[in-house]
Design an enzyme around this catalytic site. Structure first.
Site, mmCIF file in Angstrom:
data_model
loop_
_atom_site.group_PDB
_atom_site.id
_atom_site.type_symbol
_atom_site.label_atom_id
_atom_site.label_comp_id
_atom_site.label_asym_id
_atom_site.label_seq_id
_atom_site.Cartn_x
_atom_site.Cartn_y
_atom_site.Cartn_z
ATOM 1 N N THR A 415 -4.560 17.609 7.685
ATOM 2 C CA THR A 415 -3.854 17.056 8.834
ATOM 3 C C THR A 415 -2.635 16.304 8.330
ATOM 4 O O THR A 415 -2.751 15.401 7.496
ATOM 5 C CB THR A 415 -4.761 16.132 9.681
ATOM 6 O OG1 THR A 415 -3.984 15.550 10.732
ATOM 7 C CG2 THR A 415 -5.378 15.025 8.857
ATOM 8 N N HIS A 467 -20.507 12.212 2.988
ATOM 9 C CA HIS A 467 -21.166 11.583 1.842
ATOM 10 C C HIS A 467 -22.581 12.095 1.623
ATOM 11 O O HIS A 467 -23.228 11.755 0.613
ATOM 12 C CB HIS A 467 -21.189 10.065 2.033
ATOM 13 C CG HIS A 467 -21.116 9.302 0.746
ATOM 14 N ND1 HIS A 467 -20.919 9.909 -0.478
ATOM 15 C CD2 HIS A 467 -21.209 7.965 0.487
ATOM 16 C CE1 HIS A 467 -20.898 9.000 -1.434
ATOM 17 N NE2 HIS A 467 -21.072 7.802 -0.867
#
Length: 496
Positions: A415, A467
């Protein structure tokens, strides 16, 4: 409803143009009642939660009725348009002509129309959907994903108006009825059987050719299996420079915010389409995958110099070269060095699925909202191929022509918030992806270079990752590799 009427009128239902979509909004009708249509002709444009899509009609005939107005949200499986496939006829040939005298109530559109409508509803419940049943009987294979929804999943709507009673009237009454329905002139122009040698082209390409005034029969196709592509149409217009370019589709133009009434203290805007889907996806991602975001500020002066050199390279002629291209290439190289970052978390099976391909998503701000189409198998593309794919992806998104398929199956995303002058951000993962890279604005800043403070081109990168499957070490290595390549672009050669 008699056999004649069920054969004569075909209903086209809202198809599932994506995977599991349940509704779509009708943006624009390209036809009106009384218009002659042919198999494959685009009749409307709809907006799903993923993209704007043009729908081709799978029948030849005359438009009898548009069931919904523009701006209406319609469930998948609902009939949206009815086509008279035998205009000017009183019914199918095997059926004997009806008695010449017509019932008096039918002529004044009063109770006769009501009884006719109820009759057609009762028949529909017994024989199934006209659109589904007649498509099967005619041997025509549906061409749209999701077309032909199971009959049990949709409700048959009673026909409006006295059209269903046409086969039960005399010839004179049928003519009056046809005039009332808005296609009285259609019998004078019988629908011709579509030519089997008609050039092969997708509906959007046909519309483009129509807008540009190009006859598809004069184009030599270059696509697979002899299909005419957008490039073929544009190439056909090259000699005539003044040819008018296709005008932007009003339906996908920026939607102006509602003008507040005088003295209004607030304005309410319905949440639907792309905005609704984006909101749901972001909430789901933010509260499902534990996000971690790391940052690095890097000197990209050499990368900017390489961009200028590539612009003058003959190998890159005809494609757009910009910093985003080299950033995308740097990310692909980092993924090749650390393939485990290109993965997804399978909650149901409690597995980490490592992808051996990269579908590189590019977040694009469009008039319809944020879209994230992806470049399929970006890992296999050369730099010129990647530049061409990136340019096509961006231009298609800005035109509002991104397809649902183009937004499915992404693995990682970039992005570019720097185009808005923003230094960086903490991007949220796209559902099903493991990482997203945010690129900040490239600015001239004081930087220590070779022991001296100099003005250098500097930017900040932010990498968010899941994560559950990417720990801090792996995420740091990937981000460090991207930064190292952008600082020393020659690593694209040594590391690739």
């Amino acid at each position: 409803m008699t056999a004649d009427t069920s054969t004569r009128y075909r209903e086209f239902k809202m198809p599932d143009v994506g995977e599991g979509l349940t509704e779509a909004e009708i943006l624009k009708w390209y036809v009106q009642p009384g218009d002659v249509v042919t198999d494959g002709q685009v009749v409307c444009e709809v907006e799903t939660a993923k993209a704007a899509v043009e729908l081709p009609i799978p029948y030849d005939g005359v438009v009898h009725e548009l069931r919904f107005a523009e701006g209406t949200t319609v469930d998948v499986g609902e009939s949206i348009i009815t086509v008279d496939v035998a205009p000017g006829s009183g019914g199918a040939e095997p059926v004997a002509p009806p008695a010449p005298e017509a019932p008096a109530p039918a002529s004044d559109g009063g109770s006769g129309a009501s009884s006719s409508s109820s009759s057609s509803s009762g028949s529909g419940s017994g024989s199934g959907s006209a659109g589904t049943g007649t498509a099967a009987s005619a041997g025509r294979t549906p061409v749209l994903v999701g077309y032909g929804v199971a009959e049990a999943s949709t409700k048959r709507r009673a026909r409006r108006g006295p059209a269903a009673s046409v086969p039960e009237q005399g010839a004179a009454a049928a003519a009056v009825q046809a005039e009332m329905n808005g296609y009285a002139t259609a019998p004078a122009v019988p629908v011709q059987e579509p030519a089997r040698t008609r050039p092969l082209a997708k509906p959007p390409v046909r519309k483009l050719a129509k807008d540009l005034g190009v006859d598809l029969a004069t184009i030599t196709p270059t696509g697979p299996d002899g299909v005419i592509t957008r490039e073929d149409v544009h190439a056909a217009t090259a000699p005539a420079e003044p040819v008018q370019a296709p005008a932007p589709v009003p339906a996908t133009a920026p939607v102006a915010p509602p003008v507040p009434a005088a003295g209004a203290r607030e304005t309410r805007i319905p949440v639907k389409g792309v905005r609704k889907a984006t909101a749901a996806a972001m909430v789901g991602s933010a509260f499902t995958a534990p996000h971690v975001t790391e940052f690095v500020t890097v000197d990209v002066t050499r990368t900017m110099k390489l961009v200028e050199e590539l612009k003058a390279d003959r190998e890159m002629a005809g494609v757009r070269v910009n910093p985003l291209l080299l950033i995308a290439k740097a990310l692909l190289v980092a993924i090749r060095r650390h393939p485990e970052v290109n993965a997804t978390w399978d909650e149901a099976r409690q597995e980490i699925v490592v992808k051996h391909y990269v579908n590189l998503g590019i977040a694009a701000a469009t008039p319809r909202g944020l879209l994230v189409p992806n470049i399929k198998d970006a890992h296999d593309k050369t730099l010129p191929q990647l530049a061409a794919a990136l340019g096509d992806l961006v231009s298609t998104a800005r035109e509002g022509r991104t397809t649902p398929v183009a937004m499915q199956g992404g693995t990682v995303t970039i992005t570019n918030v720097g185009v808005f002058g923003v230094d960086t951000g903490t991007p949220i993962l796209n559902p099903g992806e493991s990482a997203i890279l945010a690129v900040g604005a490239i600015k001239l800043q004081p930087w220590v270079h070779k022991g001296k403070v100099k003005a250098r081109q500097v930017t900040t990168l932010a990498l968010s990752f899941d994560h559950r499957l990417i720990d801090g070490e792996l995420g740091s290595k990937v981000l460090a590799d991207i930064a190292a390549i952008l600082e020393q672009p020659k690593r694209l050669i040594t590391w690739a």
